[in-house]
Scaffold this motif. Structure first.
Motif, short mmCIF file in Angstrom:
data_model
loop_
_atom_site.label_atom_id
_atom_site.label_comp_id
_atom_site.label_asym_id
_atom_site.label_seq_id
_atom_site.Cartn_x
_atom_site.Cartn_y
_atom_site.Cartn_z
N GLY A 182 -0.30 31.88 47.46
CA GLY A 182 0.36 33.18 47.40
C GLY A 182 1.60 33.14 46.52
N LEU A 183 2.34 32.03 46.60
CA LEU A 183 3.49 31.85 45.71
C LEU A 183 3.05 31.84 44.26
N ILE A 184 1.99 31.10 43.96
CA ILE A 184 1.50 31.02 42.58
C ILE A 184 1.05 32.38 42.09
N GLN A 185 0.29 33.09 42.90
CA GLN A 185 -0.19 34.41 42.48
C GLN A 185 0.99 35.35 42.22
N TYR A 186 1.98 35.33 43.09
CA TYR A 186 3.16 36.20 42.94
C TYR A 186 3.95 35.83 41.67
N VAL A 187 4.25 34.56 41.50
CA VAL A 187 5.05 34.12 40.34
C VAL A 187 4.32 34.42 39.04
N LEU A 188 3.02 34.14 39.00
CA LEU A 188 2.28 34.40 37.77
C LEU A 188 2.17 35.90 37.49
N GLU A 189 2.00 36.70 38.54
CA GLU A 189 1.97 38.15 38.35
C GLU A 189 3.29 38.64 37.74
N GLN A 190 4.42 38.11 38.23
CA GLN A 190 5.72 38.47 37.69
C GLN A 190 5.85 38.05 36.22
N SER A 191 5.05 37.08 35.81
CA SER A 191 5.10 36.53 34.45
C SER A 191 4.02 37.11 33.55
N GLY A 192 3.26 38.08 34.05
CA GLY A 192 2.24 38.73 33.25
C GLY A 192 0.89 38.05 33.25
N VAL A 193 0.63 37.20 34.25
CA VAL A 193 -0.64 36.48 34.32
C VAL A 193 -1.38 36.90 35.59
N ASP A 194 -2.60 37.42 35.44
CA ASP A 194 -3.44 37.74 36.59
C ASP A 194 -4.19 36.48 36.99
#
Length: 187
Positions: A87-99
């Motif tokens: 969940g941390l990875i998904q959230y951080v990557l989403e904030q960085s423009g990565v789905d």
């Protein structure tokens, strides 16, 4: 006997924390992970942009560091309620423009593999912590350190890849990239 030096006690606590890792919310399926595309060097004139890749990795790094100290919550995926590792990875990557998919297993399958010798801050590091490949994930921040959501006691914290627990369980490295960069890479 335990050492009385606070630094040694901190190291012992760090190791014990690693040994009590709770794992991610969703376990990997019992089937083997489909091989992710290896991380080849970009073809000349392919339109692939090293600058865009570096910008993405920088954004991932900044967002990961900003989540240090947040709570752990199994199945969690927000800074308000807490995170589990994927969940941390998904959230951080989403904030960085990565789905990216939600589970650590699916995250590993979705991104290109990078040799450990080419690891860069912002890359994802995957571990076999529960007898299943890719059952834990963190974000490499440099200096043999990574950030991940560990357990309820430690929350989102920094760990060392040199701790034997982590070194023995490292499954691989993946490079987070937006879809458009992945598409250009394959052209």
């Amino acid at each position: 006997m335990f050492a009385k030096n606070p630094l040694q006690l901190g190291g012992i606590a760090l190791l014990l924390g690693a040994l009590t890792l709770n794992g991610c919310a969703s376990m990997a399926p019992s089937t083997a992970l489909p091989p992710s595309a290896p991380y080849p060097p970009p073809a000349q004139n392919s339109g692939y942009s090293r600058r865009a890749e570096a910008t993405t990795l920088d954004a991932v790094l900044v967002h990961a560091i900003s989540e240090i100290g947040k709570a752990y919550r199994w199945g969690g995926e927000s800074p308000q309620t807490g995170f589990d590792c994927s969940g941390l990875i998904q959230y951080v990557l989403e904030q960085s423009g990565v789905d990216i998919p939600r589970t650590s297993f699916a995250q590993a399958a979705a991104l290109p593999a990078v040799p450990l010798s080419r690891i860069r801050p912002g890359d994802l590091v995957f571990f076999n912590t529960m007898g299943q490949p890719f059952s834990h994930v963190g974000i490499y921040i440099g200096g043999q350190q990574f950030v991940s959501a560990l357990n309820r006691r430690q929350g989102v914290a920094v760990q060392s890849l040199q701790i034997p627990y982590w070194a023995e369980r490292l499954d691989g490295v993946r490079r987070p990239m937006p879809r458009e960069l992945l598409a250009m890479r394959d052209e």
